[in-house]
Enzyme design. Sequence first.
Site, PDB file in Angstrom:
ATOM      1  CD1 TRP A 205      -2.880   1.515   0.748  1.00  0.00           C
ATOM      2  CD2 TRP A 205      -1.306   2.481   1.998  1.00  0.00           C
ATOM      3  NE1 TRP A 205      -3.274   2.814   0.987  1.00  0.00           N
ATOM      4  CE2 TRP A 205      -2.325   3.430   1.762  1.00  0.00           C
ATOM      5  CE3 TRP A 205      -0.200   2.876   2.757  1.00  0.00           C
ATOM      6  CZ2 TRP A 205      -2.278   4.735   2.266  1.00  0.00           C
ATOM      7  CZ3 TRP A 205      -0.145   4.168   3.250  1.00  0.00           C
ATOM      8  CH2 TRP A 205      -1.187   5.081   3.008  1.00  0.00           C
ATOM      9  CG  ASP A 372     -12.965   9.784  -1.981  1.00  0.00           C
ATOM     10  OD1 ASP A 372     -12.957   8.828  -1.180  1.00  0.00           O
ATOM     11  OD2 ASP A 372     -12.340   9.771  -3.064  1.00  0.00           O
ATOM     12  CG  ASP A 373     -15.370   6.410   2.337  1.00  0.00           C
ATOM     13  OD1 ASP A 373     -16.580   6.305   2.547  1.00  0.00           O
ATOM     14  OD2 ASP A 373     -14.521   5.636   2.814  1.00  0.00           O
ATOM     15  CE  LYS A 482     -10.884   7.302  -5.277  1.00  0.00           C
ATOM     16  NZ  LYS A 482     -10.391   8.326  -4.357  1.00  0.00           N
ATOM     17  CD1 TRP A 483     -15.232  -0.615  -7.884  1.00  0.00           C
ATOM     18  CD2 TRP A 483     -17.097  -0.376  -9.071  1.00  0.00           C
ATOM     19  NE1 TRP A 483     -15.925  -1.791  -7.807  1.00  0.00           N
ATOM     20  CE2 TRP A 483     -17.072  -1.677  -8.526  1.00  0.00           C
ATOM     21  CE3 TRP A 483     -18.178  -0.012  -9.860  1.00  0.00           C
ATOM     22  CZ2 TRP A 483     -18.079  -2.606  -8.763  1.00  0.00           C
ATOM     23  CZ3 TRP A 483     -19.183  -0.939 -10.097  1.00  0.00           C
ATOM     24  CH2 TRP A 483     -19.135  -2.219  -9.548  1.00  0.00           C
ATOM     25  CG  ASP A 484     -11.790   2.912  -2.896  1.00  0.00           C
ATOM     26  OD1 ASP A 484     -10.876   2.117  -3.158  1.00  0.00           O
ATOM     27  OD2 ASP A 484     -11.684   3.838  -2.078  1.00  0.00           O
ATOM     28  CG  ASP A 554      -4.871   5.551  -1.060  1.00  0.00           C
ATOM     29  OD1 ASP A 554      -5.511   6.051  -2.000  1.00  0.00           O
ATOM     30  OD2 ASP A 554      -5.364   4.747  -0.251  1.00  0.00           O
TER      31      ASP A 554
HETATM   32  C1  DGJ Z   1      -8.924   4.467  -0.751  1.00  0.00           C
HETATM   33  C2  DGJ Z   1      -8.747   5.358  -1.937  1.00  0.00           C
HETATM   34  O1  DGJ Z   1      -7.575   5.036  -2.600  1.00  0.00           O
HETATM   35  C3  DGJ Z   1      -8.750   6.812  -1.477  1.00  0.00           C
HETATM   36  O2  DGJ Z   1      -8.482   7.648  -2.547  1.00  0.00           O
HETATM   37  C4  DGJ Z   1     -10.072   7.108  -0.853  1.00  0.00           C
HETATM   38  O3  DGJ Z   1     -11.083   7.029  -1.806  1.00  0.00           O
HETATM   39  C5  DGJ Z   1     -10.334   6.144   0.295  1.00  0.00           C
HETATM   40  N1  DGJ Z   1     -10.169   4.777  -0.103  1.00  0.00           N
HETATM   41  C6  DGJ Z   1     -11.711   6.329   0.862  1.00  0.00           C
HETATM   42  O4  DGJ Z   1     -12.036   5.385   1.787  1.00  0.00           O
END
Ligand code: DGJ
Length: 752
Positions: A205, A372-373, A482-484, A554
């Site tokens: 990560w 975002d989230d 954005k599909w996370d 990230d």
């Molecule tokens: C991981 C993503 O890579 C981030 O950019 C962000 O969207 C977070 N998740 C949100 O929980």
Amino acid sequence: MAIRYIEQDRTFWLDTEHTSYIMAVVDEENFVGHVYYGQKLQYTEGTPAPVYLMRTGEAPFVPSKNNRERVSFLDSFPMEYPGNGLGDYRESAVSIRTVGGHVGVQLNYVSHEIVKGKPALPGLPSTFPGEEDCDTLILHLEDQTTGLTAELIYTTFEKVDVITRSVILKNTTEQPIYLTKVMSACLDLDCTDEKYDILTLHGSWGRERQMERRSLMHGKQSVGSVRGESSHQEHPFIALLSENATQDTGEVYGMHFVYSGNFLAQAELSQFDSVRMTMGIHPENFVWKLEQGESFAAPEVVMTYSSEGLSGMTHHYHDMYREHLIRGEYRDKKRPILINNWEATYFNFDTQKLLAIAKEAKACGIEMLVMDDGWFGHRNNDDSSLGDWKVNTDKIKGGLKYLVDEVNNIGLEFGIWFEPEMISPDSDLYRAHPDWAIHIDGRAATQSRCQYVLDLSRKEVRDYVYDQVSAILHSANIRYVKWDMNRQLSDLGSSYLSADHKEELFHRYVLGVYELQERLVTEFPNMLLENCSGGGARFDPGMLYYSPQIWCSDDTDAIERLLIQEGTSLIYPLCSMGAHVSDCPNHTVGRVTPFETRGHVALAGTFGYELDVTKIPKEDREQIPQQIAMYHKYHELVREGDYYRIASYSENHLYDCWAVSAKDKSEVLVTYVQVLSTPNVHSRKLYLKGFEPQAVYRLEETGETFTGEILEKYGFAVTNYDNYAIAADFNQEEKGLDILAHLDVVPAGEGW
Ligand code: DGJ
């Protein structure tokens, strides 16, 4: 036709513009052998094809001449699709178990077809011909003892020097057959004294896809994932390089997997110094039951050969993916410059805050706001509400449509974040359907980031997820998703799959993700989809088939990004790499870098911002319009040009340099980032790349002129300032293009 069958030698000859790939059927038993893959060979009608290269006239000879040493033959013959358990002790491509518990399989030639175009792979992402005229060879193979058959599928993409591979296995008997391993491709190079390295991309990560090169030693060397996704940790890619290969010289064989789940990529150096490369779904936790008449399609491998070092391979992959994998209207279109609120606010935002960001962003020239989230359920940190895709009106006061309309009124488009594959233990969905979470019956499921994974092998679960997501998308003018996906899979269990299908879960899960994304891009064809997985854990060609861009990592620190983007751009076009300018000190590593440098690094991807534009320092804020102008000027060159690696910070630990050159070489944009200065040295010469040697180029800003040859051979000198980045735009003089030279020198002492 780029594919021909030469009857007299029972040879298959596949050509691309600069490469040839040759196979032959040998012996009375019809073994399919690999003869050659490399620089193009000229075939002359009537002359023997190089099947003699297979050395079948040498000991141990083919079984019809020397069956008493059959194992010696099986264990050394360059097998196109090696079976298992019968005497070839190298890595197998396929293994099975019968209902009687027997293993052992050997697939031999029965017939073949050569067809125009390229058949799609059912349920799987795969490359497509597009404007190119592809040819496909299908070899039909059979194991007479078990009744398992195989179609080995090869498609030639002539102009980009790529051959794609896949395999379809079928059970033609009345009894079930269990597939315990299915590789999609094997490349068995019959070499002897050559010395090779392998190149892979490893990570974690926040530091995805770092290049790692090592000597190929005897035995097996592999990378893989058993995490249910392609992963941060290893990448479904492997390249075999001649020991002396460089950026621009030497031989490179690349294999890249169009798949987003578990994989194995391996190179094996045998006792006789031949090299067997294999790629496919990781056999761990994989068993697939085939009933009578059922087939299994293995995902595609994109294979290329370059005799011009790594840059040749890079160009093949970039062109291949731009023309034959990425789909949708955004493939050839400028991507919106977006601002994402994640690093600006994390979970702490509301309508007012987002509108304030949108207003300031609009004033800077930014084009889209992405929420975002944290906008749904009661999610104020990462421990709840996944699965409850209902707007939290305590935060989004006035509701989603109100927010989106207001953002649109400000003059920005709107995008939204989802994590559709997940379920929080604290969610209405989990309370209603605990069995929808992947788990092993009788064992408490393993949490990661306080969440479970939905069992997407189940149709009702996929339908629920899809209905939730599409209802939100229909409820307002949303132009981007954005599909996370923020955790890896574990607890291989499904209340839905019966015991003899349980180990199909990982693959069925990936097929479920593909089905969902296909539905989404079909129903919302004008929406821009960006995949993401805790940063870049599912940055793979499978995902690229659905989303033209993927969030790289990230870690948004510009210097860390040099490493991540170098590894990623080795095989992916720049237009696919999600890259944003973020605030400093960087939230992941605490480093401070000049705002200009952050802009130049993000320009090598899909440019955007990840910061609170209402709060950043005035001097940074003032540079945004200038950076945006730079993006408007260069987005086409960056999206469509040829990429050249000039210097690598991962190797020299001081500076990084790359160039993007227009296909006709009329313009070259060079980016140089000096990470560390060196005391008391002369200026540094960069041996630039991507120029037409005899053309005269003019450097914007200074107006100086150079021939391409001078820039490449004599070099271009940059002074050793303390820290700086330049984006230098060279244009061919005779084409009379305008020139901009952008040099941003950072005063001594600033930085880190
Ligand atoms: C991981 C993503 O890579 C981030 O950019 C962000 O969207 C977070 N998740 C949100 O929980």
